[in-house]
Design a protein around this motif. Structure first.
Motif, PDB file in Angstrom:
ATOM      1  N   VAL A   1       0.861  -1.176   0.000  1.00  0.00           N
ATOM      2  CA  VAL A   1       0.000   0.000   0.000  1.00  0.00           C
ATOM      3  C   VAL A   1       0.906   1.238   0.000  1.00  0.00           C
ATOM      4  O   VAL A   1       1.729   1.419   0.891  1.00  0.00           O
ATOM      5  CB  VAL A   1      -0.938  -0.024   1.225  1.00  0.00           C
ATOM      6  CG1 VAL A   1      -1.756   1.257   1.286  1.00  0.00           C
ATOM      7  CG2 VAL A   1      -1.858  -1.230   1.152  1.00  0.00           C
TER       8      VAL A   1
ATOM      9  N   GLY B   1       1.245   5.308  -0.170  1.00  0.00           N
ATOM     10  CA  GLY B   1       0.537   6.577   0.044  1.00  0.00           C
ATOM     11  C   GLY B   1       0.576   7.417  -1.230  1.00  0.00           C
ATOM     12  O   GLY B   1       1.571   7.407  -1.963  1.00  0.00           O
TER      13      GLY B   1
ATOM     14  N   GLU C   1      -7.437   4.075  -3.266  1.00  0.00           N
ATOM     15  CA  GLU C   1      -8.433   4.415  -2.240  1.00  0.00           C
ATOM     16  C   GLU C   1      -8.773   5.888  -2.370  1.00  0.00           C
ATOM     17  O   GLU C   1      -7.885   6.734  -2.418  1.00  0.00           O
ATOM     18  CB  GLU C   1      -7.868   4.134  -0.844  1.00  0.00           C
ATOM     19  CG  GLU C   1      -8.883   4.446   0.245  1.00  0.00           C
ATOM     20  CD  GLU C   1      -8.295   4.354   1.655  1.00  0.00           C
ATOM     21  OE1 GLU C   1      -8.606   3.379   2.351  1.00  0.00           O
ATOM     22  OE2 GLU C   1      -7.535   5.273   2.040  1.00  0.00           O
TER      23      GLU C   1
ATOM     24  N   THR D   1      -5.981   8.637  -1.452  1.00  0.00           N
ATOM     25  CA  THR D   1      -5.108   8.460  -0.279  1.00  0.00           C
ATOM     26  C   THR D   1      -4.061   7.371  -0.505  1.00  0.00           C
ATOM     27  O   THR D   1      -2.938   7.502  -0.027  1.00  0.00           O
ATOM     28  CB  THR D   1      -5.943   8.102   0.968  1.00  0.00           C
ATOM     29  OG1 THR D   1      -6.883   7.117   0.586  1.00  0.00           O
ATOM     30  CG2 THR D   1      -6.643   9.324   1.522  1.00  0.00           C
ATOM     31  N   LYS D   2      -4.453   6.288  -1.214  1.00  0.00           N
ATOM     32  CA  LYS D   2      -3.534   5.141  -1.311  1.00  0.00           C
ATOM     33  C   LYS D   2      -3.579   4.505  -2.683  1.00  0.00           C
ATOM     34  O   LYS D   2      -4.628   4.529  -3.340  1.00  0.00           O
ATOM     35  CB  LYS D   2      -3.958   4.046  -0.324  1.00  0.00           C
ATOM     36  CG  LYS D   2      -3.828   4.426   1.106  1.00  0.00           C
ATOM     37  CD  LYS D   2      -4.473   3.364   1.990  1.00  0.00           C
ATOM     38  CE  LYS D   2      -4.335   3.783   3.446  1.00  0.00           C
ATOM     39  NZ  LYS D   2      -5.161   2.955   4.327  1.00  0.00           N
TER      40      LYS D   2
END
Ligand SMILES: Cc1cc2nc3c(=O)[nH]c(=O)nc-3n(C[C@H](O)[C@H](O)[C@H](O)COP(=O)(O)OP(=O)(O)OC[C@H]3O[C@@H](n4cnc5c(N)ncnc54)[C@H](O)[C@@H]3O)c2cc1C
Length: 291
Positions: free
Chosen positions: A70, A72, A136, A167-168
């Motif tokens: 994941v 950022g 995301e 966000t991700k």
């Protein structure tokens, strides 16, 4: 000269979500600024508020989970290039990110910015799409995860709502695949792609010596209003009983046909279509699938 825009500098993701939930004027995020500031210089009126998210630590993390990485949205290209996980298993992403701009650009520009800018020529986008990336999108009261492929609706256009932020970026783990990315531009560096291709492929050898494609993902950049997956070529190679040079040639023809390019100042449509097949063929050759 008086500045005709405001800069807001939230110190956390929550504060950012609150601001974008309540803002009425046209705004843009400022992360590395390497797209948005250039655009503002060319068209000073296009944005009234810049929301500087470049120092929000929640957006700058890379986490490893059981089946995903994941990343950022505020992770810089330079950081990706220094990460052994990506160097070992995501060669296509490393090749794409290493080609973005120059060392100075890569030191401040981010993956979230490349995606948020939504250019069909965005170089990390094709590589991420060839790894089935998801993103995301968060707002103050919602959190949705969508395929990166479904984010773009046209050049510079996305499904991001006014109160949402990326966000991700979620990358499935891709062990045992070979991957690569390649582009054609006016120059080798500091250039915008005329056409680009990204590939992730898993191949196995049968006891009789023939080869079989277990999985393949092909993404094409700068040849349609958004980066696209060449699903026809993928399906053909997945179903081909004998994965050999003839099958690769056929897949390259199919990939060229899947492109929907335009003619513009950088290139013409016919050349772009043809080069999709050429780039795909080069990539398959380069990743040494038959070894
Ligand atoms: C000299 C030069 C060379 C370049 N070369 C290349 C190249 O080779 N390949 C390439 O693909 N690009 C290239 N670019 C474009 C640019 O550097 C990249 O697209 C970069 O990744 C943008 O990241 P950034 O953080 O600077 O984005 P910013 O400029 O800060 O933001 C860009 C856009 O994304 C939006 N955005 C940023 N973060 C988010 C977020 N978290 N959620 C939602 N939206 C967000 C912003 O609102 C803005 O509209 C180049 C630019 C320059 C100036």
């Amino acid at each position: 000269m008086l500045r005709n825009f405001k800069v807001l500098t939230p110190s956390s993701l929550n504060e950012t979500l609150y601001i974008i939930n309540n803002i009425e004027q046209p705004y843009r995020f400022l992360c590395g600024g390497t797209d948005v500031l250039v655009r503002m210089k060319d068209n000073p009126g296009f944005v009234k508020v810049l929301i500087d998210i470049s120092k929000i630590s929640e957006l700058a993390k890379i986490e490893e989970h059981k089946s995903t990485f994941v990343i950022g949205a505020g992770v810089r290209h330079e950081t990706i290039l220094g990460c052994s996980h990506f160097i070992d298993n995501y060669n296509g992403l490393i090749e794409a990110v290493a080609a973005i701009g120059s060392p100075q650009i890569r030191a401040i520009a981010t993956l979230g910015g490349n995606i948020g800018n939504a250019s069909p020529a965005g170089d990390s986008i094709a590589a991420l799409m060839a790894f089935d990336a998801e993103i995301e999108l968060r707002s103050i009261d919602s959190n949705r995860i969508i395929r990166l492929e479904d984010f773009f609706t046209g050049p510079g256009k996305t499904v991001l709502k006014n109160n949402e932020i990326i966000t991700k970026i979620i990358l499935p783990k891709f062990e045992g695949y070979k991957s690569g990315w390649k582009r054609l531009g006016q120059r080798r560096a500091l250039t915008i792609s005329k056409v680009s291709a990204a590939l992730a492929i898993s191949v196995s050898k049968r006891p009789n010596g023939s080869f079989k494609v277990n999985d393949i993902k092909i993404a094409l950049g700068a040849v349609a209003p958004t980066v696209i997956r060449a699903r026809g070529a993928e399906k053909f190679l997945l179903e081909t009983p004998n994965f050999n040079r003839a099958a690769i040639e056929q897949a390259c023809v199919l990939a060229s046909k899947e492109a929907r390019p335009i003619t513009d100042v950088r290139s013409n449509a016919e050349y772009r279509s043809e080069m999709c097949g050429v780039l795909l063929g080069d990539l398959i050759e380069r990743v040494n699938v038959f070894e």
